[in-house]
Motif scaffolding. Structure first.
Motif, PDB file in Angstrom:
ATOM      1  N   GLN A  59      14.789  -3.553  -8.619  1.00  0.00           N
ATOM      2  CA  GLN A  59      14.087  -3.342  -7.352  1.00  0.00           C
ATOM      3  C   GLN A  59      13.623  -1.883  -7.225  1.00  0.00           C
ATOM      4  N   MET A  60      14.498  -0.950  -7.555  1.00  0.00           N
ATOM      5  CA  MET A  60      14.126   0.460  -7.428  1.00  0.00           C
ATOM      6  C   MET A  60      13.170   0.878  -8.525  1.00  0.00           C
ATOM      7  N   GLU A  61      13.271   0.277  -9.706  1.00  0.00           N
ATOM      8  CA  GLU A  61      12.315   0.563 -10.774  1.00  0.00           C
ATOM      9  C   GLU A  61      10.902   0.174 -10.335  1.00  0.00           C
ATOM     10  N   ILE A  62      10.799  -0.977  -9.671  1.00  0.00           N
ATOM     11  CA  ILE A  62       9.493  -1.434  -9.171  1.00  0.00           C
ATOM     12  C   ILE A  62       9.003  -0.519  -8.056  1.00  0.00           C
ATOM     13  N   TYR A  63       9.917  -0.148  -7.176  1.00  0.00           N
ATOM     14  CA  TYR A  63       9.558   0.739  -6.063  1.00  0.00           C
ATOM     15  C   TYR A  63       8.964   2.050  -6.592  1.00  0.00           C
ATOM     16  N   ALA A  64       9.649   2.638  -7.571  1.00  0.00           N
ATOM     17  CA  ALA A  64       9.168   3.894  -8.146  1.00  0.00           C
ATOM     18  C   ALA A  64       7.824   3.700  -8.832  1.00  0.00           C
ATOM     19  N   ALA A  65       7.683   2.588  -9.564  1.00  0.00           N
ATOM     20  CA  ALA A  65       6.429   2.307 -10.258  1.00  0.00           C
ATOM     21  C   ALA A  65       5.277   2.119  -9.285  1.00  0.00           C
ATOM     22  N   MET A  66       5.556   1.492  -8.153  1.00  0.00           N
ATOM     23  CA  MET A  66       4.509   1.267  -7.148  1.00  0.00           C
ATOM     24  C   MET A  66       4.024   2.587  -6.559  1.00  0.00           C
ATOM     25  N   ALA A  67       4.979   3.505  -6.312  1.00  0.00           N
ATOM     26  CA  ALA A  67       4.595   4.821  -5.801  1.00  0.00           C
ATOM     27  C   ALA A  67       3.789   5.594  -6.842  1.00  0.00           C
ATOM     28  N   GLU A  68       4.218   5.515  -8.102  1.00  0.00           N
ATOM     29  CA  GLU A  68       3.471   6.216  -9.144  1.00  0.00           C
ATOM     30  C   GLU A  68       2.080   5.614  -9.322  1.00  0.00           C
ATOM     31  N   ALA A  69       1.971   4.285  -9.213  1.00  0.00           N
ATOM     32  CA  ALA A  69       0.660   3.643  -9.331  1.00  0.00           C
ATOM     33  C   ALA A  69      -0.295   4.161  -8.258  1.00  0.00           C
ATOM     34  N   MET A  70       0.204   4.328  -7.043  1.00  0.00           N
ATOM     35  CA  MET A  70      -0.622   4.888  -5.979  1.00  0.00           C
ATOM     36  C   MET A  70      -1.023   6.318  -6.312  1.00  0.00           C
TER      37      MET A  70
ATOM     38  N   VAL B 150       6.508  -4.084   1.411  1.00  0.00           N
ATOM     39  CA  VAL B 150       6.894  -5.321   0.721  1.00  0.00           C
ATOM     40  C   VAL B 150       5.723  -6.303   0.725  1.00  0.00           C
ATOM     41  N   PRO B 151       5.609  -7.131  -0.313  1.00  0.00           N
ATOM     42  CA  PRO B 151       6.468  -7.163  -1.491  1.00  0.00           C
ATOM     43  C   PRO B 151       6.165  -5.993  -2.419  1.00  0.00           C
ATOM     44  N   ILE B 152       7.224  -5.315  -2.882  1.00  0.00           N
ATOM     45  CA  ILE B 152       6.987  -4.220  -3.813  1.00  0.00           C
ATOM     46  C   ILE B 152       6.563  -4.816  -5.158  1.00  0.00           C
TER      47      ILE B 152
ATOM     48  N   LEU C 243       0.281  11.538   4.325  1.00  0.00           N
ATOM     49  CA  LEU C 243       1.484  11.234   5.101  1.00  0.00           C
ATOM     50  C   LEU C 243       1.904   9.798   4.854  1.00  0.00           C
ATOM     51  N   SER C 244       3.155   9.507   5.171  1.00  0.00           N
ATOM     52  CA  SER C 244       3.622   8.124   5.224  1.00  0.00           C
ATOM     53  C   SER C 244       3.593   7.668   6.669  1.00  0.00           C
ATOM     54  N   ASP C 245       3.367   6.366   6.875  1.00  0.00           N
ATOM     55  CA  ASP C 245       3.241   5.865   8.247  1.00  0.00           C
ATOM     56  C   ASP C 245       4.586   5.740   8.948  1.00  0.00           C
ATOM     57  N   ASN C 246       5.667   5.649   8.216  1.00  0.00           N
ATOM     58  CA  ASN C 246       7.027   5.606   8.769  1.00  0.00           C
ATOM     59  C   ASN C 246       7.998   5.785   7.613  1.00  0.00           C
ATOM     60  N   GLY C 247       9.283   5.747   7.919  1.00  0.00           N
ATOM     61  CA  GLY C 247      10.281   5.897   6.877  1.00  0.00           C
ATOM     62  C   GLY C 247      10.399   4.660   6.014  1.00  0.00           C
ATOM     63  N   ALA C 248      11.343   4.698   5.085  1.00  0.00           N
ATOM     64  CA  ALA C 248      11.499   3.630   4.105  1.00  0.00           C
ATOM     65  C   ALA C 248      11.913   2.320   4.756  1.00  0.00           C
ATOM     66  N   GLU C 249      11.515   1.222   4.118  1.00  0.00           N
ATOM     67  CA  GLU C 249      11.837  -0.123   4.593  1.00  0.00           C
ATOM     68  C   GLU C 249      13.304  -0.442   4.310  1.00  0.00           C
ATOM     69  N   GLY C 250      14.063  -0.693   5.381  1.00  0.00           N
ATOM     70  CA  GLY C 250      15.479  -0.994   5.217  1.00  0.00           C
ATOM     71  C   GLY C 250      15.856  -2.427   5.524  1.00  0.00           C
ATOM     72  N   SER C 251      14.877  -3.283   5.797  1.00  0.00           N
ATOM     73  CA  SER C 251      15.178  -4.692   6.076  1.00  0.00           C
ATOM     74  C   SER C 251      15.487  -5.428   4.780  1.00  0.00           C
TER      75      SER C 251
ATOM     76  N   ILE D 206      12.084  -6.476  -2.892  1.00  0.00           N
ATOM     77  CA  ILE D 206      12.482  -5.896  -1.608  1.00  0.00           C
ATOM     78  C   ILE D 206      13.430  -4.728  -1.882  1.00  0.00           C
ATOM     79  N   PRO D 207      13.118  -3.512  -1.477  1.00  0.00           N
ATOM     80  CA  PRO D 207      14.031  -2.400  -1.751  1.00  0.00           C
ATOM     81  C   PRO D 207      15.350  -2.525  -1.015  1.00  0.00           C
ATOM     82  N   GLY D 208      15.319  -2.987   0.248  1.00  0.00           N
ATOM     83  CA  GLY D 208      16.533  -3.204   1.007  1.00  0.00           C
ATOM     84  C   GLY D 208      17.150  -1.929   1.569  1.00  0.00           C
ATOM     85  N   PRO D 209      18.184  -2.084   2.418  1.00  0.00           N
ATOM     86  CA  PRO D 209      18.738  -0.931   3.132  1.00  0.00           C
ATOM     87  C   PRO D 209      19.438   0.087   2.248  1.00  0.00           C
ATOM     88  N   SER D 210      20.016  -0.337   1.128  1.00  0.00           N
ATOM     89  CA  SER D 210      20.762   0.610   0.303  1.00  0.00           C
ATOM     90  C   SER D 210      19.840   1.561  -0.437  1.00  0.00           C
ATOM     91  N   TRP D 211      18.777   1.047  -1.064  1.00  0.00           N
ATOM     92  CA  TRP D 211      17.803   1.934  -1.705  1.00  0.00           C
ATOM     93  C   TRP D 211      17.036   2.732  -0.655  1.00  0.00           C
TER      94      TRP D 211
END
Length: 527
Positions: free
Chosen positions: A297-308, A231-233, A333-341, A369-374
């Motif tokens: 929020q999830m559209e941005i999350y996916a776009a951010m991963a694709e940008a990387m 975050v911020p995504i 690798l990822s440094d940890n699991g998904a952000e759920g805060s 913020i992706p949040g706990p549900s995403w």
């Protein structure tokens, strides 16, 4: 047909390895590229079951081995400390993230919030062994002069010392936990551009370093610490638009879709069950307006991963253009699991610094913020997420690719850990673990296992069934023994009670086995 051809290729490569050709490099020792994603869930990567377009990372993964039972810490800096040293995070001085550390822990052994001077980094060992060494991006293991990359084995470096920052404005804080964002280049305060996009900038600078030393015949070690998807995504608008409408069915449907995809790929057992985490919201109960907001929020999350992923593709293209690609091993690798805060506690500060209007999300000045549900979908089919010891917090996507003669499109379910990366890199480089003068100086020994036998197809495990592997962060703990995992997590993701799982058969941690194995196995030693 494509799958059949890939299987035939794997058999051919395995045959060459068996014939003794596996260690012959076309141009001497391999270059080593380590790609660290930030806060990616277990199935965010397409090669692990995700729907996000990550073609370049997927293609790399098919050139080597995907690790389906690989674990990191549940927070960024402990993982990075172990990745760089091959030493447990507490022994390395980074038992917790500085910002999450209780005041009474700060400065105590194991809780320095920076690398201990009693550990040596893999960058130092590679440099001493004849490698050129570079790092760009997130560092987050100490901003003291003695802990910056130039004193920790890196010839060139441009790094962020903090846990995160804005992805469009490098000087913009993402939370008020520090007075400013610290950037360092080669050990000195860095002059940063007024604006940038983080993933693009980190790859630009790495390519600059590689070009500057292109005439040098030494192999190189290149470490890229991306901010995606911290975050911020945020992401380029064209990529966000690409995913518009992709997530209109909500997080529960996505979690199930990913579970099925991961099973089809063999990443998890076909009959793997999963729980619905208690922190997941009720999609059906949302208003149409709130559904649109959450989709964005999830559209941005996916776009951010694709940008990387696109930037990784650009780095790969550069290596191909210089002839270095075929002599390069990649670790992702990822440094940890998904952000759920949900960052609810920070709202008073956020509204003074950012906009959270739907039309601003993802862009400059917008705070997604992706949040706990995403997050529950990102880690599918696992339970838990960042900060916690559930598999969703610590089991992350990882692959190693590019070793000549090793099987391609391989998948291992062996229990592996981030402390295994440093000794693996040393083995790939033909270098010994730190000993001699390092031991005389009281340096912590590397405790990780080399993954080279797995990569070569010469072994199916690196740990014996009776060899324990322990983990702790903020009181959330796990003890692995073969396929068994003894664990407890604090609320809100759990109730603080010990649980026992067979994570090979049940990676979603749905069936507590305490009754089958007796009270003695799970008795809390603290009483």
């Amino acid at each position: 047909i494509a799958k059949t051809l890939m299987n035939l290729t794997s058999l051919l490569l395995a045959a060459l390895l068996a014939a003794g050709c596996g260690n012959l490099w076309a141009a001497g020792r391999p270059n080593l590229v380590v790609l660290v994603a930030d806060d990616w869930g277990f199935t965010d990567l397409g090669a692990f079951g995700g729907e996000i377009d990550t073609p370049h990372l997927n293609a790399l993964s098919l050139r080597g081995t995907r690790f389906a039972n690989f674990h990191a810490a549940a927070l960024c800096s402990p993982t990075r400390a172990m990745l760089l040293t091959g030493v447990d995070s507490h022994r390395a001085g980074v038992g917790n993230l500085r910002e999450a550390m209780p005041r009474e822990h700060m400065g105590k052994p194991g809780y320095l919030a920076s690398l201990s001077q009693n550990v040596v980094t893999v960058a130092t060992l590679l440099k001493d062994g004849g490698y050129r060494t570079y790092i760009t991006g997130k560092w987050n293991v100490g901003s003291e002069p003695h802990n910056l990359p130039n004193r920790r084995g890196c010839d060139r470096s441009i790094v962020q010392g903090d846990t995160g920052s804005d992805n469009w404005n490098p000087r913009q804080r993402y939370l008020p936990h520090s007075a400013k964002v610290d950037w360092f280049e080669d050990g000195k305060d860095a002059v940063m551009p007024a604006e940038y996009y983080s993933s693009t900038y980190f790859v630009d600078r790495m390519i600059d370093y590689l070009k500057a030393d292109q005439a040098d015949s030494k192999p190189f070690f290149a470490y890229l610490g991306f901010q995606a998807n911290h975050v911020p995504i945020q992401a380029p608008q064209a990529l966000i638009d690409k995913y518009r409408g992709k997530y209109q069915q909500g997080w529960d449907v996505l979690r199930e879709q990913r579970r099925k995809s991961a099973a089809a790929l063999g990443v998890i057992p076909g009959d793997a069950a999963m729980v619905r985490m208690g922190t997941t919201g009720n999609w059906a109960a949302l208003s149409d307006k709130d559904k649109r907001y959450q989709q964005r929020q999830m559209e941005i999350y996916a776009a951010m991963a694709e940008a990387m992923d696109l930037e990784v593709g650009r780095l790969v293209a550069h290596l191909k253009s210089t002839g270095a690609y075929d002599n390069t091993v990649f670790v992702f690798l990822s440094d940890n699991g998904a952000e759920g805060s949900d960052y609810r506690d920070a709202q008073a500060w956020l509204i003074t610094q950012y906009s959270q209007d739907i039309d601003r999300l993802g862009g400059k000045g917008g705070y997604g913020i992706p949040g706990p549900s995403w997050a529950s979908a990102s880690v599918s089919p696992l339970a838990g997420y960042k900060f916690y010891a559930g598999e969703g917090g610590i089991r992350v996507p990882m692959f190693i690719a590019g070793l000549p003669g090793a099987p391609a499109n391989a998948l291992t379910h062996a229990l592996t850990h981030v402390i295994d990366i440093a000794p693996t890199l040393l083995d790939l480089a033909g270098l010994a673990r730190p000993g001699g003068s390092y031991r005389e100086q009281g340096m912590e020994p590397m405790v990780g296992k080399s993954l080279l036998p797995l990569l070569k197809g010469a072994a199916t495990t690196v740990r014996s069934p009776d060899e324990p592997l322990g983990y702790e962060l903020s009181g959330n703990v796990a003890l692995f023994l073969g396929d068994l995992k003894l664990t407890k997590d604090a609320p809100p993701v759990s109730n603080g009670q010990w649980r026992l799982y067979d994570i090979r058969k049940d990676p979603g941690e749905t069936r507590d086995l305490q009754a089958e194995h007796g009270d003695a196995l799970v008795r809390d030693p603290s009483g």
